[in-house]
Design a protein around this motif. Sequence first.
Motif, short mmCIF file in Angstrom:
data_model
loop_
_atom_site.label_atom_id
_atom_site.label_comp_id
_atom_site.label_asym_id
_atom_site.label_seq_id
_atom_site.Cartn_x
_atom_site.Cartn_y
_atom_site.Cartn_z
N LYS A 162 -9.25 -4.36 -0.85
CA LYS A 162 -9.35 -2.90 -0.81
C LYS A 162 -9.41 -2.28 -2.20
O LYS A 162 -9.50 -1.06 -2.34
N GLY A 163 -9.36 -3.13 -3.22
CA GLY A 163 -9.46 -2.64 -4.59
C GLY A 163 -8.14 -2.17 -5.18
O GLY A 163 -8.12 -1.61 -6.27
N ILE A 164 -7.02 -2.42 -4.47
CA ILE A 164 -5.74 -1.92 -4.94
C ILE A 164 -5.10 -2.92 -5.92
O ILE A 164 -4.38 -2.52 -6.83
N TYR B 98 -1.69 -7.83 -10.27
CA TYR B 98 -1.30 -6.51 -10.75
C TYR B 98 -1.90 -5.41 -9.87
O TYR B 98 -2.95 -5.60 -9.23
N VAL B 99 -1.24 -4.25 -9.87
CA VAL B 99 -1.83 -3.07 -9.27
C VAL B 99 -3.00 -2.65 -10.13
O VAL B 99 -2.87 -2.50 -11.36
N SER B 100 -4.15 -2.46 -9.51
CA SER B 100 -5.39 -2.27 -10.24
C SER B 100 -5.54 -0.86 -10.79
O SER B 100 -5.19 0.12 -10.13
N TYR B 101 -6.08 -0.78 -12.01
CA TYR B 101 -6.55 0.49 -12.53
C TYR B 101 -7.92 0.81 -11.96
O TYR B 101 -8.21 1.91 -11.54
N SER B 102 -8.80 -0.20 -11.94
CA SER B 102 -10.18 0.03 -11.51
C SER B 102 -10.23 0.45 -10.06
O SER B 102 -11.01 1.30 -9.67
N GLY B 103 -9.38 -0.16 -9.23
CA GLY B 103 -9.40 0.18 -7.81
C GLY B 103 -8.94 1.60 -7.55
O GLY B 103 -9.37 2.23 -6.61
N GLU C 218 0.83 -1.21 0.00
CA GLU C 218 0.00 0.00 0.00
C GLU C 218 0.86 1.25 0.00
O GLU C 218 0.55 2.23 -0.70
N THR C 219 1.93 1.24 0.78
CA THR C 219 2.83 2.40 0.82
C THR C 219 3.50 2.61 -0.53
O THR C 219 3.66 3.75 -1.00
N ALA C 220 3.91 1.51 -1.17
CA ALA C 220 4.56 1.62 -2.48
C ALA C 220 3.61 2.20 -3.53
O ALA C 220 4.02 3.01 -4.37
N VAL D 119 5.84 4.08 -6.21
CA VAL D 119 6.83 3.04 -6.52
C VAL D 119 6.17 1.91 -7.30
O VAL D 119 6.73 1.36 -8.24
N LEU D 120 4.95 1.56 -6.90
CA LEU D 120 4.09 0.65 -7.66
C LEU D 120 3.02 1.48 -8.35
O LEU D 120 2.33 2.26 -7.69
N ARG D 121 2.87 1.29 -9.64
CA ARG D 121 1.90 2.06 -10.41
C ARG D 121 0.85 1.13 -11.00
O ARG D 121 1.08 -0.09 -11.12
N PRO D 122 -0.33 1.67 -11.36
CA PRO D 122 -1.34 0.84 -11.99
C PRO D 122 -0.78 0.08 -13.19
O PRO D 122 -0.11 0.66 -14.05
N GLY D 123 -1.02 -1.23 -13.21
CA GLY D 123 -0.50 -2.07 -14.28
C GLY D 123 0.77 -2.81 -13.91
O GLY D 123 1.16 -3.75 -14.60
N ASP D 124 1.43 -2.40 -12.81
CA ASP D 124 2.63 -3.10 -12.37
C ASP D 124 2.28 -4.49 -11.86
O ASP D 124 1.27 -4.67 -11.16
N ARG D 125 3.13 -5.45 -12.20
CA ARG D 125 2.92 -6.83 -11.75
C ARG D 125 3.69 -7.06 -10.45
O ARG D 125 4.85 -6.67 -10.32
N LEU D 126 3.06 -7.73 -9.51
CA LEU D 126 3.71 -8.11 -8.26
C LEU D 126 4.39 -9.47 -8.44
O LEU D 126 3.97 -10.26 -9.29
#
Length: 468
Positions: free
Chosen positions: A75-77, A87-92, A34-36, A41-48
């Motif tokens: 949490k929709g993130i 992935y970091v969500s766009y929709s969230g 969440e902090t990233a 540091v983590l952007r929408p579309g980034d893969r974890l």
Amino acid sequence: MALSRRLKKANTSWVRPLTAGSGSRYQQIATQIETAVEDGVLRPGDRLPPQRELAQTLGVDLTTVTRAYTEVRQKGILEAQGAGGTYVSYSGLEAGGTIDLGMNIPPLLGSAAFADLLAQGSVATQAAASAMDLMSYHVGAGANRHRAVAATWLRPMTGDTDSERIVVCPGAQTAIAALLLSKSQSGDAIACDALTYPGFLAAARLLQRSAVGVKSDAFGMDPADLERVCERHRPAMLYLNPTIQNPTAITLSTERRTALLRVAAKHALPVIEDDPYWLLAEHAPSTMFSLAANTSSAPVYYVSTLSKCIAPGLRTAYLVAPAGEPLSPVLDALRSLSLMPTPWMTEMATTLIESGAAVHWLAQVRSELQHRQAVAASILPGKIQADPNGLHLWLDLPRHIDCYRLKQTALAQGVSVTDSASFSTGASSPLALRVSLGGAIDRTRLTHGLTRLAELLKGDIAGPVSPV
């Protein structure tokens, strides 16, 4: 919205070693994610990284990482794509429903920590009382145990109060309505801040009382104008929200509280001290109830609720009557309005206080609100009135802004806010918004909502629009 980027290679730049004494391992991982995201540091579309790979990197069980990913996803993130990865969500972050900046509720209600608190409270509630006690009628001021525990919870605000003066109520709104019903008559004027809590205004309107606004200065309600209102309108009661006032976020000083009590005493004006935010305030003065108890003053009825510091769903509030004032009229009014508080919720509130869980959770809420207020101060333009630990802030608007148009435009873009008209006792209201910080499910969503609002305020939101 179409996704503009989706990385195939996992972004691992956010991963840090876990540390002992910094909370549970899954929660540390969730917080890192969440902090990233919040820091970019983590952007929408980034893969974890895959869960098993991350578990090996951090030296934890796979289930620990799974739990962390699940919490953040709820949490929709994050969004899970099965074998395709997480992935970091766009929709969230961009289109995940309305971001609530309009309702004053405590933060963290969607967190795993609160779910644990609720589960533990439910177990303790069932252990503390029989099914008969939890599901039967309990009419009156409350069980002796519940009132005694309430006295302990209220001690910072009211001092050593006789539990016989405490009434357990199904929410502060019901307590306020019961006081209006028992201490005034239809057609009576009730003095209050010119901008005040909408729940009070609704109760006064429904009970056919007239809410008469008293002017304020930079320090809160003006005693001289209260004197004028008393002489002109002969109000039956005075309603005050003196700590982190809703909506202006002003906290009355001890000197201002004392001055208002002098006016109330002069006109034999009973006072409703509605004080839901005292436990959140950074430096809360002595309550008007305590000040009045130590002087020859008008009677002060103190109302405190758990809905703003624990959870609204508990529907538990405490009304403390001043010494020498009969309880029976208030109890009759409460019974006519709501018969009784829900026994299950009253018992849960009591067990949370007894176990110390309520105090522990309050500390977490205060800490989270301190972070959220700092986020808001860094994003929103213009003049802000706020307490460092408050649930809301009061934001002055530029003159060219049309409040109604701004509110509707913000809502169309997925952000709900509350304008000053909702709090006004008169036909006009200042150009301002109350911005609530607890409704957003996490700081990432809060940041996104505040950023949208700030962008609107910098744009051209001028001229009226027709109501829909």
